[in-house]
Design a protein around this motif. Structure first.
Motif, PDB file in Angstrom:
ATOM      1  N   TYR A   1      -5.110   2.547   3.724  1.00  0.00           N
ATOM      2  CA  TYR A   1      -4.886   2.862   2.308  1.00  0.00           C
ATOM      3  C   TYR A   1      -5.841   2.097   1.393  1.00  0.00           C
ATOM      4  N   TYR A   2      -6.216   0.898   1.866  1.00  0.00           N
ATOM      5  CA  TYR A   2      -7.016   0.029   0.987  1.00  0.00           C
ATOM      6  C   TYR A   2      -7.607  -1.091   1.838  1.00  0.00           C
TER       7      TYR A   2
ATOM      8  N   LEU B   1       4.774  -0.469   4.742  1.00  0.00           N
ATOM      9  CA  LEU B   1       3.326  -0.499   4.940  1.00  0.00           C
ATOM     10  C   LEU B   1       2.941  -1.845   5.537  1.00  0.00           C
TER      11      LEU B   1
ATOM     12  N   GLU C   1      -1.107   2.233   7.273  1.00  0.00           N
ATOM     13  CA  GLU C   1       0.117   2.937   7.638  1.00  0.00           C
ATOM     14  C   GLU C   1       1.056   2.051   8.470  1.00  0.00           C
TER      15      GLU C   1
ATOM     16  N   LEU D   1      -1.466  -2.692  -6.217  1.00  0.00           N
ATOM     17  CA  LEU D   1      -2.289  -1.560  -5.745  1.00  0.00           C
ATOM     18  C   LEU D   1      -1.612  -0.215  -5.976  1.00  0.00           C
TER      19      LEU D   1
ATOM     20  N   VAL E   1      -4.974  -2.666   4.254  1.00  0.00           N
ATOM     21  CA  VAL E   1      -3.621  -2.165   4.028  1.00  0.00           C
ATOM     22  C   VAL E   1      -3.531  -0.818   4.729  1.00  0.00           C
TER      23      VAL E   1
ATOM     24  N   ALA F   1       0.851  -5.350  -2.905  1.00  0.00           N
ATOM     25  CA  ALA F   1       1.245  -3.949  -2.670  1.00  0.00           C
ATOM     26  C   ALA F   1       1.649  -3.290  -3.989  1.00  0.00           C
TER      27      ALA F   1
ATOM     28  N   LEU G   1       0.846   0.918  -4.313  1.00  0.00           N
ATOM     29  CA  LEU G   1       1.237   1.527  -3.034  1.00  0.00           C
ATOM     30  C   LEU G   1       2.751   1.560  -2.875  1.00  0.00           C
TER      31      LEU G   1
END
Ligand code: SR1
Ligand code: MG
Length: 395
Positions: free
Chosen positions: A102-103, A57, A114, A23, A112, A20, A25
């Protein structure tokens, strides 16, 4: 086809946090905690939270086998990419009902997305007695939009076939073909039920009319390509609150008969209807009515305004289709009711009933209603299904 898993590595709480951060995020210096919260049958789910802001996340990872069945049932990692792509597709049609991705990484089989931890899994909520006044309106709209926008009535047929190619999902479909449409209907194939249900199960195995109808339903699941389905739309695949609804876990997504998603949701409401009496039962009937009304209204509106087919105004075409969806849905719902009762994958709705006599009565009623839906699906409507449920009250 064998898959190369050389770049695959199982995440741990620590490596999930590292990922995380890598990335971007979460902030590199954030104070984070991570818990593995996956309670499904197939995957691991890491919930990462910033301990200061409380923002979170989700990182979901598939492993090369079905988690619940162990390494003896190898399963493609490609399902993670199918799930991520399905979420993206469905969200493009219904942003309010699908979480944001997101990914995703096909090699690591991760998505990945929400954090939905402010919501509750609907199956758990319904068992706890929570009410969801907007749930069926949301799911009715979700199924209508995904069914219409991914069909030949909206997509140019060759584009539809191209999308369908990306969602060819033979291994996950095989789970459904075996677990829902085959094993529960033959005595000699794997099953799981309490001994007190043996007579009720035997009745199904001996009923050649049921077996023939299940063969037809299985054929429809295997061969029809009406729309991109979620493929596993039970109440454990829905997060909700009183005001918000999100459909998760579309790893079973594939092009199939629209009635399958409709039937899965219907059946999983019926589990609750069977376990309840009085006002609680009525609440589920309301959810059933609302679901079917909103589905048909939304689909009809989309058909009238957005259908590109030259046949769209042909008298009787839309009613023919809506009736087909409903007949198919009741048949698929019947299979779902039976497989969750005597097949290998049960539901908590029935299994949490502590009193044995009540639990066996609920499961027997579920098997009878499942049989009824499969056999009578051609002539049933929602009020008739509700009437059948009303006749079965628990001790
Ligand atoms: C081995 S997987 C068993 C069931 O769990 C999934 O949610 C699907 O419903 C599948 O049939
Ligand atoms: Mg699932």
């Amino acid at each position: 086809m064998t898959q190369n898993h050389s770049n695959f590595k199982r995440l741990t709480n620590e490596t999930a946090i590292t990922l995380a951060k890598k990335l971007g995020l979460v902030n590199a210096d954030a104070s984070l905690k991570c818990n593995e919260i996956g309670d499904g049958n197939l995957n691991y789910v890491f919930h990462i939270t910033d301990t200061v802001t409380n923002k979170g996340l989700i990182i979901k990872q598939a492993v090369p086998y079905a988690k619940v069945l162990g390494e003896s049932w190898p399963l493609t990692l490609k399902r993670a990419a199918i799930e991520a792509n399905a979420l993206i597709h469905f969200r493009s049609y219904c942003p309010e009902f699908v979480p944001q991705v997101y990914y995703s990484d096909e090699q690591l089989a991760i998505t990945v997305m929400e954090d939905l931890s402010h919501l509750k899994i609907v199956r758990t909520g319904l068992i706890d007695g929570d009410s969801y006044p907007l749930l069926s309106q949301h799911i009715g709209e979700y199924v209508a939009k995904t069914a219409f926008y991914t069909s030949d009535y909206h997509l140019e047929p060759s584009s539809k076939k191209e999308v369908a190619r990306h969602f060819t999902n033979p291994e996950l479909c095989k789970i459904t073909e075996v677990f829902i449409f085959t094993d529960p209907f033959f005595e000699e194939l794997p099953g799981d039920f309490e001994v007190e249900l043996k007579d009720a199960a035997q009745k199904i195995w001996n009923d050649q009319e049921v077996i023939l109808e299940v063969a037809k339903l299985k054929q429809s699941f295997e061969t029809e390509q009406e729309a991109l389905l979620h493929g596993d739309l039970h109440t454990g695949s829905i997060f909700a609150s009183k005001t918000e609804t999100k459909v998760i876990d579309p790893e079973f997504a594939f092009y199939g008969p629209v009635g399958f998603d409709l039937g899965q949701y219907t059946a999983n409401l019926l589990f609750q209807a069977v376990t309840r009496n009085g006002a609680g039962k009525e609440e589920i009937f309301t959810l059933l009515h609302e679901f079917w009304n909103v589905f048909e209204e939304t689909y009809t509106k989309l058909w009238e305004v957005q259908n590109k087919s030259p046949f769209r105004h042909v008298k009787g075409y839309l009613p023919y289709l809506l009736t087909k969806f409903k007949k198919d849905a009741f048949g698929f719902a019947g299979c779902e009711l039976i497989r969750r009762t005597i097949g290998l994958s049960h539901v908590a709705d029935l299994n949490v009933i502590g009193d044995k006599e009540t639990r066996i009565a609920a499961k027997t009623a579920t098997l009878e209603i499942g049989t009824f839906l499969i056999k009578k699906r051609e002539e049933l409507d929602v009020p008739a299904v509700i009437e059948a449920l009303k006749q079965r009250t628990l001790p």
